[in-house]
Design an enzyme around this catalytic site. Structure first.
Site, PDB file in Angstrom:
ATOM      1  N   ARG A 233       0.856  -1.188   0.000  1.00  0.00           N
ATOM      2  CA  ARG A 233       0.000   0.000   0.000  1.00  0.00           C
ATOM      3  C   ARG A 233       0.891   1.237   0.000  1.00  0.00           C
ATOM      4  O   ARG A 233       1.982   1.232   0.600  1.00  0.00           O
ATOM      5  CB  ARG A 233      -0.875   0.058   1.256  1.00  0.00           C
ATOM      6  N   HIS A 281      -1.131   0.871  -9.503  1.00  0.00           N
ATOM      7  CA  HIS A 281      -1.869  -0.041  -8.609  1.00  0.00           C
ATOM      8  C   HIS A 281      -2.483  -1.180  -9.442  1.00  0.00           C
ATOM      9  O   HIS A 281      -3.689  -1.419  -9.397  1.00  0.00           O
ATOM     10  CB  HIS A 281      -2.950   0.700  -7.819  1.00  0.00           C
TER      11      HIS A 281
HETATM   12  P1  NDP Z   1      -1.873 -11.556   4.559  1.00  0.00           P
HETATM   13  O1  NDP Z   1      -2.689 -11.080   5.709  1.00  0.00           O
HETATM   14  O2  NDP Z   1      -2.042 -12.964   4.114  1.00  0.00           O
HETATM   15  O3  NDP Z   1      -0.321 -11.344   4.871  1.00  0.00           O
HETATM   16  C1  NDP Z   1       0.134 -10.191   5.472  1.00  0.00           C
HETATM   17  C2  NDP Z   1       1.542 -10.451   5.989  1.00  0.00           C
HETATM   18  O4  NDP Z   1       2.036  -9.235   6.556  1.00  0.00           O
HETATM   19  C3  NDP Z   1       1.564 -11.514   7.084  1.00  0.00           C
HETATM   20  O5  NDP Z   1       2.711 -12.305   6.973  1.00  0.00           O
HETATM   21  C4  NDP Z   1       1.635 -10.671   8.353  1.00  0.00           C
HETATM   22  O6  NDP Z   1       2.257 -11.313   9.465  1.00  0.00           O
HETATM   23  C5  NDP Z   1       2.507  -9.521   7.872  1.00  0.00           C
HETATM   24  N1  NDP Z   1       2.358  -8.363   8.754  1.00  0.00           N
HETATM   25  C6  NDP Z   1       1.253  -7.680   9.079  1.00  0.00           C
HETATM   26  N2  NDP Z   1       1.524  -6.702   9.960  1.00  0.00           N
HETATM   27  C7  NDP Z   1       2.847  -6.781  10.205  1.00  0.00           C
HETATM   28  C8  NDP Z   1       3.729  -6.092  11.054  1.00  0.00           C
HETATM   29  N3  NDP Z   1       3.310  -5.096  11.831  1.00  0.00           N
HETATM   30  N4  NDP Z   1       5.024  -6.452  11.066  1.00  0.00           N
HETATM   31  C9  NDP Z   1       5.474  -7.473  10.302  1.00  0.00           C
HETATM   32  N5  NDP Z   1       4.686  -8.184   9.465  1.00  0.00           N
HETATM   33  C10 NDP Z   1       3.380  -7.840   9.426  1.00  0.00           C
HETATM   34  O7  NDP Z   1      -2.172 -10.547   3.362  1.00  0.00           O
HETATM   35  P2  NDP Z   1      -1.995 -10.801   1.801  1.00  0.00           P
HETATM   36  O8  NDP Z   1      -0.701 -11.444   1.587  1.00  0.00           O
HETATM   37  O9  NDP Z   1      -3.196 -11.451   1.247  1.00  0.00           O
HETATM   38  O10 NDP Z   1      -2.004  -9.290   1.253  1.00  0.00           O
HETATM   39  C11 NDP Z   1      -1.020  -8.385   1.678  1.00  0.00           C
HETATM   40  C12 NDP Z   1      -1.330  -6.984   1.184  1.00  0.00           C
HETATM   41  O11 NDP Z   1      -1.087  -6.877  -0.219  1.00  0.00           O
HETATM   42  C13 NDP Z   1      -2.773  -6.505   1.298  1.00  0.00           C
HETATM   43  O12 NDP Z   1      -3.077  -6.119   2.630  1.00  0.00           O
HETATM   44  C14 NDP Z   1      -2.818  -5.354   0.332  1.00  0.00           C
HETATM   45  O13 NDP Z   1      -2.471  -4.149   0.997  1.00  0.00           O
HETATM   46  C15 NDP Z   1      -1.751  -5.706  -0.691  1.00  0.00           C
HETATM   47  N6  NDP Z   1      -2.315  -5.976  -2.003  1.00  0.00           N
HETATM   48  C16 NDP Z   1      -1.964  -5.149  -3.045  1.00  0.00           C
HETATM   49  C17 NDP Z   1      -2.440  -5.389  -4.308  1.00  0.00           C
HETATM   50  C18 NDP Z   1      -2.007  -4.560  -5.466  1.00  0.00           C
HETATM   51  O14 NDP Z   1      -2.561  -4.710  -6.569  1.00  0.00           O
HETATM   52  N7  NDP Z   1      -1.020  -3.691  -5.303  1.00  0.00           N
HETATM   53  C19 NDP Z   1      -3.372  -6.497  -4.580  1.00  0.00           C
HETATM   54  C20 NDP Z   1      -3.638  -7.315  -3.434  1.00  0.00           C
HETATM   55  C21 NDP Z   1      -3.148  -7.045  -2.187  1.00  0.00           C
HETATM   56  P3  NDP Z   1       1.616 -12.635  10.108  1.00  0.00           P
HETATM   57  O15 NDP Z   1       1.958 -13.769   9.130  1.00  0.00           O
HETATM   58  O16 NDP Z   1       2.325 -12.765  11.383  1.00  0.00           O
HETATM   59  O17 NDP Z   1       0.146 -12.413  10.222  1.00  0.00           O
HETATM   60  C1  OXD Z   2      -6.188  -5.420  -2.937  1.00  0.00           C
HETATM   61  C2  OXD Z   2      -5.791  -4.461  -3.963  1.00  0.00           C
HETATM   62  O1  OXD Z   2      -6.058  -5.135  -1.742  1.00  0.00           O
HETATM   63  O2  OXD Z   2      -6.171  -4.644  -5.138  1.00  0.00           O
HETATM   64  O3  OXD Z   2      -6.661  -6.518  -3.303  1.00  0.00           O
HETATM   65  O4  OXD Z   2      -5.085  -3.505  -3.669  1.00  0.00           O
END
Ligand code: NDP
Ligand code: OXD
Length: 318
Positions: A233, A281
């Site tokens: 993000r 994005h």
């Molecule tokens: P998940 O919830 O599966 O994974 C998030 C990861 O981030 C987990 O490993 C989590 O740790 C870690 N995390 C969260 N908070 C912290 C922290 N404070 N410190 C360290 N690690 C942290 O999410 P997804 O993988 O499904 O998606 C991740 C992000 O990708 C979404 O939230 C979105 O913002 C972004 N995204 C962007 C897109 C784009 O087109 N640019 C499309 C889709 C998603 P833990 O394993 O311990 O829970």
């Molecule tokens: C998502 C994105 O969060 O598209 O899936 O950014």
């Protein structure tokens, strides 16, 4: 056909028509509405949202759950005052595979010197870089080793890269070295030549990609200064600090798919920086035809008393 509870579709920032069409096809037994029929519309069971209109979720007495049409849910929490119902996020192969394509594309582009060769082509220069490391000598660190990070990591390992992960909670039994918490971040950054950020935007991660983080990164590696790729993000990054780190060569190059303000303003120096790759994005688009049918299946299953899957932890914010 017996009618089930209504679905509220609340989307801002783009035309919701394709989402409405997909919902109508997948849920012919539910009315799809874009406005509640009053502040206390009792007919709405579920909400499907992306940056919902302010206040639209409050005052729905029978709302059973909110479904995000993205993997990220920061857009839902941005409103602050939210009804206390479960929030479901997207976990779907279609989205995951799209993100892994983007990550592999960007990692390979930096690894194989795409910026250099595109510049040379523009100047009709024939010059093979003598500084091409093997993938096995390059460590890709995935910040946010969750659903998306794991799949991207697996695909990068298949290409020969060393992969490490960083998450909030410590992991055990992983095929790669993983790190957690702030101490773990130091160890992670000491190893990573390319940092891929797939973190969610939460109060704990807001602004993490800033000067103090860049100062903790490895100074030099097989690709020179470290590379940053952010598809998490825009709120995770400080763009002024990224530009300063590029100038001071703390960062060798960056790929950014997300921005502090989207669309990226026309006067941002990021647009024309020679060591910045920008995508709008677009790393992993949410495709209604892939995402809506399982969402509607979840609603029907929940109505039958089955538990919802892929729930957001409200305290953690993702
Ligand atoms: P998940 O919830 O599966 O994974 C998030 C990861 O981030 C987990 O490993 C989590 O740790 C870690 N995390 C969260 N908070 C912290 C922290 N404070 N410190 C360290 N690690 C942290 O999410 P997804 O993988 O499904 O998606 C991740 C992000 O990708 C979404 O939230 C979105 O913002 C972004 N995204 C962007 C897109 C784009 O087109 N640019 C499309 C889709 C998603 P833990 O394993 O311990 O829970
Ligand atoms: C998502 C994105 O969060 O598209 O899936 O950014």
């Amino acid at each position: 056909m017996a009618q089930k509870g209504k679905i509220l579709l609340s989307v801002t920032g783009f035309d919701p028509a394709i989402w409405r069409t997909a919902l109508e096809k997948a849920a012919p037994d539910r009315a799809i509405v874009e406005e509640p029929s009053g502040p206390n519309d009792p007919g709405i069971d579920y909400a499907v949202v992306w940056k919902q209109r302010p206040g639209v979720l409050n005052g729905l007495p029978n709302l059973k759950a909110i479904f995000s049409i993205g993997a990220g849910v920061d857009h839902i929490f941005a409103e602050g005052d939210m009804p206390d119902v479960p929030i479901v996020r997207i976990v779907a192969d279609d989205l995951t595979e799209r993100m892994s394509e983007y990550v592999v594309w960007q990692v390979l582009d930096h690894h194989r010197k795409g910026m250099l060769y595109r510049d040379q082509q523009a100047r009709k220069v024939w010059n093979e870089s003598k500084m091409q490391p093997a993938a096995r000598d390059v460590t890709v660190g995935i910040l946010g080793y969750g659903n998306l990070g794991r799949d991207a990591g697996r695909k990068l390992r298949a290409l020969g890269f060393k992969v490490i992960g960083w998450s909030r909670t410590a992991k055990t039994g992983e095929a790669i070295d993983t790190f957690a918490g702030d101490n773990g971040l130091n160890q992670f950054l000491a190893l990573a030549d390319i940092v891929v950020c797939l973190l969610p935007l939460t109060p704990a991660t807001h602004g993490i990609l800033a000067a103090p983080f860049f100062a903790r990164m490895k100074a030099r590696g097989p690709l020179g200064a470290p590379i940053l790729i952010n598809a998490g993000r825009g709120g995770l990054q400080n763009e002024a600090d990224i530009l300063a780190a590029l100038e001071s060569r703390k960062l060798g190059a960056v790929s950014l798919d997300v921005f502090e303000s989207e669309p990226l303003p026309g006067d941002s120096p990021l647009w024309t920086h020679p060591r910045v790759t920008i995508t709008p994005h677009a790393a992993a688009a949410s495709m209604p035809e892939a995402l809506i049918p399982p969402m509607v299946e979840q609603m029907d299953a929940h109505d039958r008393g089955e538990p919802l899957k892929n729930l957001v932890d409200r305290d953690a914010g993702y």
